[in-house]
Design a protein around this motif. Structure first.
Motif, PDB file in Angstrom:
ATOM      1  N   UNK A 102       0.854  -1.187   0.000  1.00  0.00           N
ATOM      2  CA  UNK A 102       0.000   0.000   0.000  1.00  0.00           C
ATOM      3  C   UNK A 102       0.884   1.229   0.000  1.00  0.00           C
ATOM      4  N   UNK A 103       0.420   2.267  -0.657  1.00  0.00           N
ATOM      5  CA  UNK A 103       1.118   3.549  -0.723  1.00  0.00           C
ATOM      6  C   UNK A 103       0.457   4.487   0.272  1.00  0.00           C
ATOM      7  N   UNK A 104       1.201   4.902   1.291  1.00  0.00           N
ATOM      8  CA  UNK A 104       0.636   5.772   2.315  1.00  0.00           C
ATOM      9  C   UNK A 104       0.114   7.087   1.737  1.00  0.00           C
ATOM     10  N   UNK A 105       0.622   7.473   0.574  1.00  0.00           N
ATOM     11  CA  UNK A 105       0.157   8.713  -0.046  1.00  0.00           C
ATOM     12  C   UNK A 105      -1.283   8.610  -0.517  1.00  0.00           C
ATOM     13  N   UNK A 106      -1.778   7.382  -0.704  1.00  0.00           N
ATOM     14  CA  UNK A 106      -3.132   7.197  -1.242  1.00  0.00           C
ATOM     15  C   UNK A 106      -3.986   6.259  -0.403  1.00  0.00           C
ATOM     16  N   UNK A 107      -3.436   5.668   0.627  1.00  0.00           N
ATOM     17  CA  UNK A 107      -4.174   4.691   1.419  1.00  0.00           C
ATOM     18  C   UNK A 107      -5.258   5.350   2.259  1.00  0.00           C
ATOM     19  N   UNK A 108      -6.420   4.744   2.277  1.00  0.00           N
ATOM     20  CA  UNK A 108      -7.489   5.137   3.188  1.00  0.00           C
ATOM     21  C   UNK A 108      -8.013   3.871   3.867  1.00  0.00           C
ATOM     22  N   UNK A 109      -8.439   3.976   5.114  1.00  0.00           N
ATOM     23  CA  UNK A 109      -8.897   2.783   5.833  1.00  0.00           C
ATOM     24  C   UNK A 109     -10.091   2.132   5.137  1.00  0.00           C
ATOM     25  N   UNK A 124       8.426  10.592   3.964  1.00  0.00           N
ATOM     26  CA  UNK A 124       8.534  10.251   2.547  1.00  0.00           C
ATOM     27  C   UNK A 124       7.254  10.564   1.782  1.00  0.00           C
ATOM     28  N   UNK A 125       6.214  11.024   2.471  1.00  0.00           N
ATOM     29  CA  UNK A 125       4.895  11.174   1.859  1.00  0.00           C
ATOM     30  C   UNK A 125       4.557  12.663   1.714  1.00  0.00           C
ATOM     31  N   UNK A 126       4.648  13.212   0.496  1.00  0.00           N
ATOM     32  CA  UNK A 126       4.261  14.605   0.311  1.00  0.00           C
ATOM     33  C   UNK A 126       2.807  14.824   0.733  1.00  0.00           C
ATOM     34  N   UNK A 127       2.560  15.946   1.382  1.00  0.00           N
ATOM     35  CA  UNK A 127       1.202  16.329   1.783  1.00  0.00           C
ATOM     36  C   UNK A 127       0.539  15.315   2.706  1.00  0.00           C
ATOM     37  N   UNK A 128       1.351  14.580   3.497  1.00  0.00           N
ATOM     38  CA  UNK A 128       0.731  13.597   4.380  1.00  0.00           C
ATOM     39  C   UNK A 128      -0.253  14.198   5.378  1.00  0.00           C
ATOM     40  N   UNK A 129      -0.109  15.479   5.811  1.00  0.00           N
ATOM     41  CA  UNK A 129      -1.126  16.008   6.721  1.00  0.00           C
ATOM     42  C   UNK A 129      -2.519  16.069   6.104  1.00  0.00           C
TER      43      UNK A 129
END
Length: 278
Positions: A102-109, A124-129
Motif C-alpha cells: 500500500x502507498x501511504x500517499x493514497x491509502x485510506x482505511x 517520505x509522503x508529500x502532503x501527508x497532513x
C-alpha cells in the motif's frame, strides 16, 4: 533507464536493520504514550502500521496487544518480503500479523481501525497532513492515530547530502534526490491540525544523542534511509556511486568526527498521539 524524476527508492532491509536498536527506540517511546484502545473491551484490536518496513517494529505491536489483528502496509517489495518472512502469521498471544502493499500517499482505511500507527515513514509522503482527516475518520470512536517522524532535515547529515546533490557534478544525475523526503511539519503544526480534527492530541519532540560504532557510521546510517533515493538513481553506474559516496563520506567525517567511545550523532524526532473522541 529510470529518470531522476521517476526513480522510486529501492530499499535494503538488511542495511536498514544494521541500526535496528537506535531506529526502534523512538517507536518504543511512541508506543508507551498510546492510550487504551477501544478494542480492549474484549474484542481483539484492529491495527494498521503505515510504512511498516521490514516488520521488526510492527511485531512490537503484538507485544502490547497480544490478540490483535495487525496489518503492516508498505510500498517496498523488498521490505514486505523481509517482513513476511520474519513476522507474518499467528502471534504468540493468539493474534494475527499480516503484510500487504500500500502507498501511504493514497491509502485510506477500508475498515474501522482501533489504531493507525506510523514509524519514521511519513517524511517520505508529500502532503501527508492532508490524509489526517480520512485516517482519523477511519478510526473507531476512541481509537488512536500515532506517528513519529525524523526532525533532523537541517542537520549536517542531510544538509550536506542536499548540497552535494546540487553541485554541478551531480545535479544532472541525481537532481533533488537528496531533499525529496523533506515533507515534515513543525510540532506545533501537527498539534493544530490534529486538534482541529477533534482529537485529544499529545505532540512532543526528542533529540536522541546516539553513539554510533565503527568506521564512517553516519554514512552507514544514511545508507539505510536518506541516501536511498540517490543510491537508486545511481544504481546502474557503480563508478558514479563510489565517487558520490567518497565525496559524501569526506563531508560526513568532517561534520561528525569520531570520539573515544564512538561517533556522536544527534537525531531529533517528532511524535504525535491523537485520540479520536469516543
Amino acid at each position: 533507464m529510470h529518470s531522476v524524476e521517476s526513480a522510486a527508492p529501492t530499499w535494503d532491509p538488511q542495511q536498514y536493520l544494521r541500526h535496528a536498536g537506535h531506529r526502534t527506540r523512538p517507536f518504543i517511546d511512541l508506543l508507551a504514550r498510546i492510550p487504551q484502545l477501544p478494542g480492549n473491551d474484549g474484542r481483539p484490536a484492529r491495527i494498521a502500521d503505515l510504512g511498516c518496513g521490514p516488520g521488526n517494529v510492527t511485531a512490537l505491536l503484538a507485544d502490547r496487544w497480544p490478540d490483535a489483528h495487525i496489518t503492516g502496509l508498505d510500498l517496498s517489495p523488498e521490505m514486505l518480503e523481509r517482513a513476511e518472512k520474519d513476522w507474518a502469521g499467528t502471534t504468540a498471544g493468539g493474534g494475527w500479523l499480516d503484510f500487504r502493499a500500500a502507498d501511504a500517499a493514497h491509502w485510506t482505511p477500508e475498515e474501522p481501525y482501533d489504531l493507525i500507527v506510523s514509524n519514521a515513514a511519513l517524511q517520505w509522503v508529500p502532503n501527508h497532513p492532508e490524509s489526517f482527516a480520512p485516517w482519523v475518520a477511519g478510526l473507531r470512536p476512541g481509537g488512536t492515530f500515532a506517528f513519529q517522524v525524523p526532525g533532523n532535515f537541517t542537520s549536517p547529515s542531510h544538509a550536506l547530502l542536499g548540497e552535494l546533490c546540487e553541485t554541478p557534478e551531480w545535479r544532472g544525475r541525481v537532481g533533488d534526490q537528496g531533499r525529496r523526503y523533506v515533507h515534515i511539519l513543525e510540532p506545533g503544526d501537527y498539534l493544530r491540525r490534529l486538534t482541529d480534527l477533534g482529537c485529544e492530541t499529545d505532540v512532543w519532540e526528542t533529540t536522541y544523542h546516539q553513539l554510533l560504532p565503527g568506521e564512517d557510521p553516519v554514512l552507514d546510517w544514511v545508507k539505510g534511509t536518506a541516501l536511498r533515493p540517490v543510491l537508486t538513481a545511481l544504481r546502474d553506474d557503480r563508478a558514479a556511486t563510489e565517487a558520490f559516496l567518497a565525496q559524501y563520506r569526506e563531508r560526513l567525517r568532517e561534520a561528525y568526527p569520531p570520539g573515544p567511545h564512538g561517533t556522536p550523532f544527534p537525531f531529533r524526532r517528532i511524535f504525535a498521539v491523537a485520540r479520536k473522541g469516543a
